[in-house]
Design an enzyme around this catalytic site. Sequence first.
Site, PDB file in Angstrom:
ATOM      1  N   HIS A   1      -4.625  41.031  17.891  1.00  0.00           N
ATOM      2  CA  HIS A   1      -3.581  40.235  17.086  1.00  0.00           C
ATOM      3  C   HIS A   1      -3.554  38.810  17.408  1.00  0.00           C
ATOM      4  O   HIS A   1      -3.608  38.347  18.412  1.00  0.00           O
ATOM      5  CB  HIS A   1      -2.262  40.784  17.534  1.00  0.00           C
TER       6      HIS A   1
ATOM      7  N   GLU B   1      -7.298  40.069  14.150  1.00  0.00           N
ATOM      8  CA  GLU B   1      -6.463  39.783  12.898  1.00  0.00           C
ATOM      9  C   GLU B   1      -6.042  38.377  12.829  1.00  0.00           C
ATOM     10  O   GLU B   1      -6.145  37.588  14.171  1.00  0.00           O
ATOM     11  CB  GLU B   1      -5.158  40.610  13.136  1.00  0.00           C
TER      12      GLU B   1
ATOM     13  N   ASP C   1      -3.835  34.787  10.819  1.00  0.00           N
ATOM     14  CA  ASP C   1      -2.980  34.534   9.610  1.00  0.00           C
ATOM     15  C   ASP C   1      -3.382  33.382   8.969  1.00  0.00           C
ATOM     16  O   ASP C   1      -4.057  32.358   9.555  1.00  0.00           O
ATOM     17  CB  ASP C   1      -1.661  34.055  10.161  1.00  0.00           C
TER      18      ASP C   1
ATOM     19  N   HIS D   1      -0.395  30.704  11.944  1.00  0.00           N
ATOM     20  CA  HIS D   1       0.858  31.832  11.753  1.00  0.00           C
ATOM     21  C   HIS D   1       1.933  30.963  10.964  1.00  0.00           C
ATOM     22  O   HIS D   1       2.360  31.521  10.049  1.00  0.00           O
ATOM     23  CB  HIS D   1       1.195  32.424  13.118  1.00  0.00           C
TER      24      HIS D   1
ATOM     25  N   GLU E   1      -4.379  38.013   7.128  1.00  0.00           N
ATOM     26  CA  GLU E   1      -3.237  38.237   6.693  1.00  0.00           C
ATOM     27  C   GLU E   1      -2.846  36.904   6.003  1.00  0.00           C
ATOM     28  O   GLU E   1      -2.756  36.008   6.439  1.00  0.00           O
ATOM     29  CB  GLU E   1      -2.096  38.175   7.839  1.00  0.00           C
TER      30      GLU E   1
HETATM   31  O1  G3P Z   1      -0.640  42.300  12.022  1.00  0.00           O
HETATM   32  C1  G3P Z   1       0.614  42.295  11.358  1.00  0.00           C
HETATM   33  C2  G3P Z   1       1.240  41.341  11.984  1.00  0.00           C
HETATM   34  O2  G3P Z   1       0.427  40.260  12.436  1.00  0.00           O
HETATM   35  C3  G3P Z   1       2.450  40.694  11.148  1.00  0.00           C
HETATM   36  O3  G3P Z   1       3.362  40.217  11.835  1.00  0.00           O
HETATM   37  O4  G3P Z   1       4.689  38.027  12.381  1.00  0.00           O
HETATM   38  O5  G3P Z   1       2.539  38.550  13.766  1.00  0.00           O
HETATM   39  O6  G3P Z   1       2.025  37.759  11.512  1.00  0.00           O
HETATM   40  P1  G3P Z   1       3.042  38.447  12.243  1.00  0.00           P
HETATM   41 CA    CA Z   2       0.007  38.150  11.426  1.00  0.00          CA
END
Ligand code: G3P
Ligand code: CA
Length: 259
Positions: free
Chosen positions: A27, A54, A56, A69, A132
């Site tokens: 993450h 992952e 953002d 993010h 994301e």
């Molecule tokens: O992988 C999904 C998750 O990352 C969504 O929440 O706030 O961490 O981007 P956030």
């Molecule tokens: Ca995310």
Amino acid sequence: MTRLAFFGFLITFIPQVMSQSPLIVAHRGYSHLAPENSLSAFERAIEIGAPFLELDVQRSANGTPIVIHDESLERTTSCSELGRTDGYTDQELQSVRIGYPSKFGLDFQHESLPTLSQALELAKGRIGVCVEIKVAGIESAIIADIAKWNMEKEVVIFSFLPEVLRSIHSLAPDLKLLFLKSKARSEDLNECLALHATALGVGGKTQLDHAFLKEAAEKNIEIWRWTVDDVREMQRLKSLGIHAIITNRPDLGLTLHLE
Ligand code: G3P
Ligand code: CA
């Protein structure tokens, strides 16, 4: 194939296939060890053998996909730039440092703010990338970055925003899509089908039980759960048969494959 060769195949390959489940997704990279959404965090996820990371994506003022993010720069940056990411061009953002000083002190003070293209270049052929998309309007630019690195088969597109997934599907129908929901319910599985998403990413407010996973499996929808850093909860999710666990601790997640 002879019977002997067939058993040889089973002994060799079945444990490998089984050992990949659930899929472990780092993450924001291996964000426990390095600043979230940084090239260092991505490199560390690769080093420990995570199959996916992952990240953002926000946008710059001139429409370049930028890996961060928050909408604003404050939380993770270590320099004087303040305000929104989309208030600066990609050229201006090159000088922003994302060492996340409140968490990592000066250890990563030289870490630069990556573009999506830079992150994909680092990941190509080494780790899958869950992209994301946090804002609408940069779908074409994101698809162009993925095409530039020929990574169509190495990415999964995540979004909370149905309109973003619809747009990605209309522009690049072969890309794998995952719809995000903090508190997912049965009807969100149908929303996935309508969006052409083959996976639902669910948050901690979701009631995850056998009935929900059975219904998802019947609809051919994978369930991915974020963000789980507790090993016991990871083990419970594994026993439920979850497809993927998104975690800041991919080191702990990968131990599930040894059990
Ligand atoms: O992988 C999904 C998750 O990352 C969504 O929440 O706030 O961490 O981007 P956030
Ligand atoms: Ca995310």
